[in-house]
Design an enzyme around this catalytic site. Structure first.
Site, short mmCIF file in Angstrom:
data_model
loop_
_atom_site.label_atom_id
_atom_site.label_comp_id
_atom_site.label_asym_id
_atom_site.label_seq_id
_atom_site.Cartn_x
_atom_site.Cartn_y
_atom_site.Cartn_z
N SER A 9 30.62 -16.21 22.38
CA SER A 9 29.29 -15.60 22.40
C SER A 9 28.57 -16.13 23.63
CB SER A 9 28.51 -16.01 21.16
OG SER A 9 27.12 -15.81 21.39
N HIS A 33 31.49 -11.67 22.81
CA HIS A 33 30.57 -11.41 21.69
C HIS A 33 29.13 -11.49 22.23
CE1 HIS A 33 29.62 -11.79 17.28
NE2 HIS A 33 28.55 -12.42 17.74
N ASP A 35 25.11 -11.20 21.31
CA ASP A 35 24.16 -11.27 20.20
C ASP A 35 22.82 -10.66 20.58
OD1 ASP A 35 25.63 -12.74 18.11
OD2 ASP A 35 25.77 -14.29 19.67
N MET A 37 19.14 -9.64 19.48
CA MET A 37 18.12 -9.98 18.46
C MET A 37 16.79 -9.36 18.85
SD MET A 37 19.00 -13.99 17.90
CE MET A 37 20.71 -14.57 17.86
N HIS A 66 26.79 -7.64 18.52
CA HIS A 66 26.35 -8.01 17.16
C HIS A 66 24.85 -7.75 17.10
CE1 HIS A 66 25.74 -11.61 14.16
NE2 HIS A 66 25.41 -10.46 13.64
N MET A 68 21.45 -7.89 15.58
CA MET A 68 20.58 -8.54 14.59
C MET A 68 19.20 -7.92 14.78
SD MET A 68 22.22 -12.29 15.05
CE MET A 68 23.01 -11.73 16.55
N MET A 137 29.24 -14.39 8.73
CA MET A 137 28.36 -15.38 9.38
C MET A 137 28.49 -16.74 8.68
SD MET A 137 26.51 -13.59 11.70
CE MET A 137 25.54 -14.99 12.10
N ASP A 175 31.62 -16.13 12.58
CA ASP A 175 30.56 -16.26 13.58
C ASP A 175 29.54 -17.32 13.19
OD1 ASP A 175 28.88 -15.84 15.69
OD2 ASP A 175 28.08 -13.92 14.96
C1 DX5 Z 1 23.90 -16.42 15.56
C2 DX5 Z 1 24.84 -15.58 16.39
C3 DX5 Z 1 26.13 -16.28 16.73
C4 DX5 Z 1 25.93 -17.55 17.49
C5 DX5 Z 1 27.20 -18.22 17.88
O1 DX5 Z 1 22.78 -15.69 15.24
O2 DX5 Z 1 25.18 -14.38 15.74
O3 DX5 Z 1 27.00 -15.40 17.42
O4 DX5 Z 1 25.18 -17.38 18.62
O5 DX5 Z 1 26.85 -19.40 18.55
P1 DX5 Z 1 27.34 -20.84 18.07
O6 DX5 Z 1 28.84 -20.81 18.23
O7 DX5 Z 1 26.66 -21.76 19.00
O8 DX5 Z 1 26.94 -21.00 16.64
ZN ZN Z 2 26.94 -13.19 16.60
#
Ligand code: DX5
Ligand code: ZN
Length: 225
Positions: A9, A33, A35, A37, A66, A68, A137, A175
């Site tokens: 990620s 990956h 993320d 948000m 991903h 969110m 998760m 994840d």
């Molecule tokens: C959390 C994300 C993850 C996260 C992974 O909200 O979906 O993908 O960033 O990062 P680490 O490996 O640092 O937990």
């Molecule tokens: Zn993620």
């Protein structure tokens, strides 16, 4: 034997040298990956389609976005146009997850369902024949660098068994909080795609970190974990 895949990620990467960081770890990884948000589904904001486009331009590896966010139906096609090959969303934000899955597929990406540690697996399990990945998760979504939640492990075991008795057999992806000390547990519970953010991009040497995780995955693979 299942091939175990590594999917860093970029959440905690240095965005000033993002393309360079991704290119350097590319030989040791399988997916990137990303993320996304929105400050509503989670109390944090990250990036939009332009970063996905930049990463797509920097690597030939497939990109897993991903989401969110509270409105995946509206934004998923935009992320597909930016280069996403796979898009996962959280089913509790929509009235009709099957519709969201259809929108993602129609736009040209593989759909995935993300399972929040506090949301029942049932919501995702209903769609096991329609999705390409169950994104389990192991932290509460929102931030990189959190601790792996051991209480999420039984749910991974359950997801693995649901997937194994399905026809379509989507991938089980883990994840959150994965690092050398938690990797074995994630794989032994049934994970086959492993996301690692801070374990790779927070340290001084992302290449060495990616190599180390890859070597451990090779070992677990040879053990038939
Ligand atoms: C959390 C994300 C993850 C996260 C992974 O909200 O979906 O993908 O960033 O990062 P680490 O490996 O640092 O937990
Ligand atoms: Zn993620």
């Amino acid at each position: 034997m299942t091939r175990l895949l590594l999917a860093p990620s970029i959440l905690t990467a240095d965005f000033g040298r993002l393309a360079d960081d991704v290119t350097r770890v590319e030989p040791y990884i399988d997916w990137v990956h990303l993320d996304v948000m929105d400050g509503h589904y989670v109390p944090n904001l990250t990036f939009g389609p332009s970063i996905v486009e930049a990463v797509d331009g920097a690597t030939d590896l497939p990109l897993h976005v991903h989401l969110m966010i509270t409105d995946p139906d509206r934004y998923a096609p935009i992320f597909v146009r930016a280069g996403a090959d796979r898009i996962s969303f959280h089913p509790e934000v929509v009235d009709d997850p099957a519709r969201t899955i259809g929108i993602i597929r129609e736009a040209g990406a593989g759909p995935g369902i993300a399972v929040h540690p506090d949301v029942s697996l049932e919501k995702a399990a209903k769609h096991v024949e329609e999705v390409d990945v169950l994104l389990m998760m192991t932290v509460r979504p929102g931030f990189g660098g959190q601790e792996f939640l051991p209480e999420a492990v039984p749910k991974i075991v359950e997801a693995r068994s649901i997937v194994d008795s399905s026809q379509h057999r989507p991938a089980v992806e883990i994840d959150g909080g994965v690092k050398p000390s938690t990797l074995d547990e994630a794989v032994r519970a049934g994970g086959e795609i492993i996301v690692a953010g801070s374990a790779i991009f927070d340290g001084v040497d992302p290449v060495a970190a990616a190599q180390r995780l890859r070597a451990r995955l090779d070992h677990l693979e040879s053990e038939g974990a």
